[in-house]
Design a protein around this motif. Structure first.
Motif: not given
Length: 628
Positions: A417-422, A254-276
């Motif tokens: 600018p306001n999203q992160v994709h997985l 799957r391709h998932f797209e998420f929007e930041f709800v609380s605040e935008v995190i300034e991530y970089e390409v190559g970074d990792v996101v962990e979700v609960l």
């Protein structure tokens, strides 16, 4: 077992562990329990809770360490390890200190137990004396790491007694009966009577309320290894859930797209996101019912060893919420000690005997077949032994913690600018007894409807793939979902070309079939045409290996060899290599392909090519991110 060290030169055995996921902690506590059974006092500490500068004052230390990623130290060991690497430490700095090292690793990875090996070597270099040869636990062993741990401990007790008999006053073979050792659990549950006015946590629906619930529950959990994991960096909301594979092809990516709800995190390409992930409410209900718990009760949880005269800072939380947010009841398999403690609370004799057998050295292999190989869950185990009524404080201590799941980010903040994709493969498999198992987090994400607006706690951090400068040529190798971070790399470089000169990218992608699992097909092809960043017109390239579309299997390393000269030319221009994907054979096969290319194009022998590639690694020009 104590966690605060007193007199380091006393007869207390110091056990230091470094754990990323909890396995090394389990192993360290197992070593501690076995030492206590032989009459030895024990102190267990995480390496990030111990002053490395005081090591010379320690008589004997046991180190239990895991290896993460591609030979990396766990986060809790990084400061400790940096201290040991100081050049100012003299050769005999640890003279008189006795030590033993046990490592946890997976021989499916290239750098099997790399951390344990380098720690052992460094302690020896500093003058410490090894008690026994290092032990190397292997996830690939039929009994997991315990296949190596059990015989290693037997050697350890025997040699330790020879070195210092005061550790085991009655000898290393004397064992205190288990019934005298069960004692009390490490945690204590306090139940609170709370009126409607104080029950704000039970009805939280906005992300601030959910965040308070989450922090409260996870700060009290004995299984959460870092306070960093208590408070999420932000909350995400899914806005797109798109299948990338053809339905019925046997894979679901799957391709998932998420929007930041609380605040935008300034991530970089190559970074990792962990979700609960969220647990199945039906499974949570079944667990609560099976254990005769009151889901509406308000509780706080704290360690017994903490001074209870101090004012408590925990906020009471509903028992059901605590279970949902901290205890993995229907996905993770319980540890061996879980079965041992269960045997004390079994009232049916046949169940007690079976549990005691599972917890014994003789039953280790059968337990591994029943439990780990079948990925039996806590709920399933409890249902298999219905006479067991384990108190809730023991359950809180022993049920595996609900862990975050890490994913490589497949987007660039410059492009979104306001999203992160997985890019996520929905995990499912059959056990040896043909029972279907599914991945908790990937299955939950795949089942989310973007219209629901579910708040997802997320943590961002650096991965193994550093963000490249626009001027650096790139050679990317990412079969399957290994393409995820490189989608972000390509997005970012395409935007950078709009404002200045950029270096070319060559990308090698691999999948089974062109029609079934060619992930992001249109995206890659669009960037490989019309002077796009992957087009040959700008010295880039995009090459795909379809492994099952012809009689003979073709993999990414075969495509690399076909374009050997182009790879070599880019390497001569200072290109960096990035490899991502499965940890099984792929990283080693890709390395071998690069060895062959360097040797063939430069005319150097293979061993010289290997040395040159290792120099690229040391220079930060060869990066690998692999997962099992």
């Amino acid at each position: 077992m104590e966690r605060r060290m007193e007199d380091q030169k006393s007869n207390k055995l110091l056990i230091l562990y470094a754990s990323q996921t909890g396995n090394a902690l389990d192993a360290a506590e197992r070593v501690g329990r076995e030492a206590e059974r032989r009459g030895c006092s024990v102190v267990i500490r995480s390496m990030d809770d111990f002053d490395a500068g005081s090591l010379p004052q320690v008589d004997t230390a046991i180190f239990v360490v895991s290896t993460t990623g591609q030979g990396d130290t766990p986060d809790s060991m990084k400061v400790f390890w940096r201290f040991l690497l100081q050049k100012s430490l003299k050769k005999q700095w640890l003279k008189g200190v006795h030590y033993a090292v046990f490592g946890l690793g997976d021989s499916g990875y290239q750098k099997f137990n790399f951390v344990a090996k380098k720690l052992d070597n460094r302690l020896s270099d500093l003058g410490a004396m090894a008690i026994v040869e290092r032990g190397l636990g292997d996830d690939q062993h039929p009994s997991g790491y315990e296949g190596a741990l059990d015989p290693w401990m037997q050697s350890l007790w025997s040699r330790l007694h020879q070195i210092n008999s005061s550790f085991f006053p009655q000898g290393p073979d004397f064992v205190i009966p288990d019934t005298k050792l069960i004692g009390q659990p490490k945690v204590h549950i306090t139940y609170h009577i709370i009126g409607n006015a104080d029950s704000r946590l039970s009805i939280a629906s906005d992300f601030k309320g959910i965040q308070t619930q989450l922090e409260s529950a996870r700060s009290m959990s004995p299984g959460i290894f870092s306070s960093y994991k208590n408070k999420p960096d932000c909350f995400l909301k899914m806005v797109k859930n798109q299948p990338l594979t053809r339905e019925g092809c046997g894979k679901d990516v799957r391709h998932f797209e998420f929007e930041f709800v609380s605040e935008v995190i300034e991530y970089e390409v190559g970074d990792v996101v962990e979700v609960l992930p969220c647990q199945d409410p039906a499974a949570v209900n079944a667990f609560i019912q099976c254990c005769n718990l009151d889901p509406e009760a308000f509780i706080t949880v704290h360690y017994r060893e903490i001074n209870n005269n101090l004012p408590t800072t925990e906020i009471p939380i509903k028992l059901r919420t605590f279970v949902e947010l901290t205890m993995d009841v229907a996905s993770a398999s319980p540890r061996r000690y879980f079965f041992e403690v269960m045997s004390f609370f079994a009232t049916a004799e046949h169940e007690k005997e079976r549990l005691q057998y599972f917890a014994s050295p003789e039953g280790r292999d059968d337990l591994y077949k029943y439990n780990q190989k079948e990925r039996r869950t806590v709920l399933e185990v409890l249902e298999d032994f219905p006479s067991v009524q384990m108190p809730f404080d023991w359950l809180v201590q022993l049920v595996p913690p609900l862990k975050t799941r890490a994913f490589s980010i497949s987007s660039s903040l410059l492009a979104h600018p306001n999203q992160v994709h997985l890019t996520v493969s929905v995990v499912s498999w059959m056990t040896p007894y043909k029972r279907k198992r599914v991945g908790l987090c990937s299955t939950w994400l795949a089942g989310l409807d973007p219209q629901q607006g579910t708040y997802i706690p997320a943590w961002f951090h650096k991965g193994c793939l550093p963000r490249p400068a626009p001027s650096v040529p790139l050679i990317l190798v990412g079969p399957g979902t290994g393409c995820a971070p490189f989608r972000g790399f390509v997005e970012e470089r395409a935007i950078q070309t709009l404002t200045g000169a950029t270096a070319p990218i060559i990308f090698f992608f691999g999948c089974r079939n062109e029609k079934n699992d060619f992930l992001y097909r249109d995206f890659w092809l669009s960037h490989s045409q019309s002077n796009g960043v992957l087009s040959e017109a700008v010295d880039g390239g995009f090459y795909v290996a379809f492994s099952r579309d012809q009689p003979k299997k073709v993999y990414v390393q075969h495509k690399m060899l076909e374009h050997s000269q182009r790879i070599w030319n880019l390497l001569l221009k200072g290109a960096s290599i990035y490899v991502a994907g499965s940890s099984t054979k792929m990283p080693a096969d890709v390395w071998s392909a690069f060895e062959e290319i360097v040797s063939e194009e430069s005319g150097a022998p293979k061993d010289s090519a290997a040395i040159w590639l290792k120099s690229l690694q040391r220079a930060g020009r060869y990066h690998v991110e692999a997962w099992s």
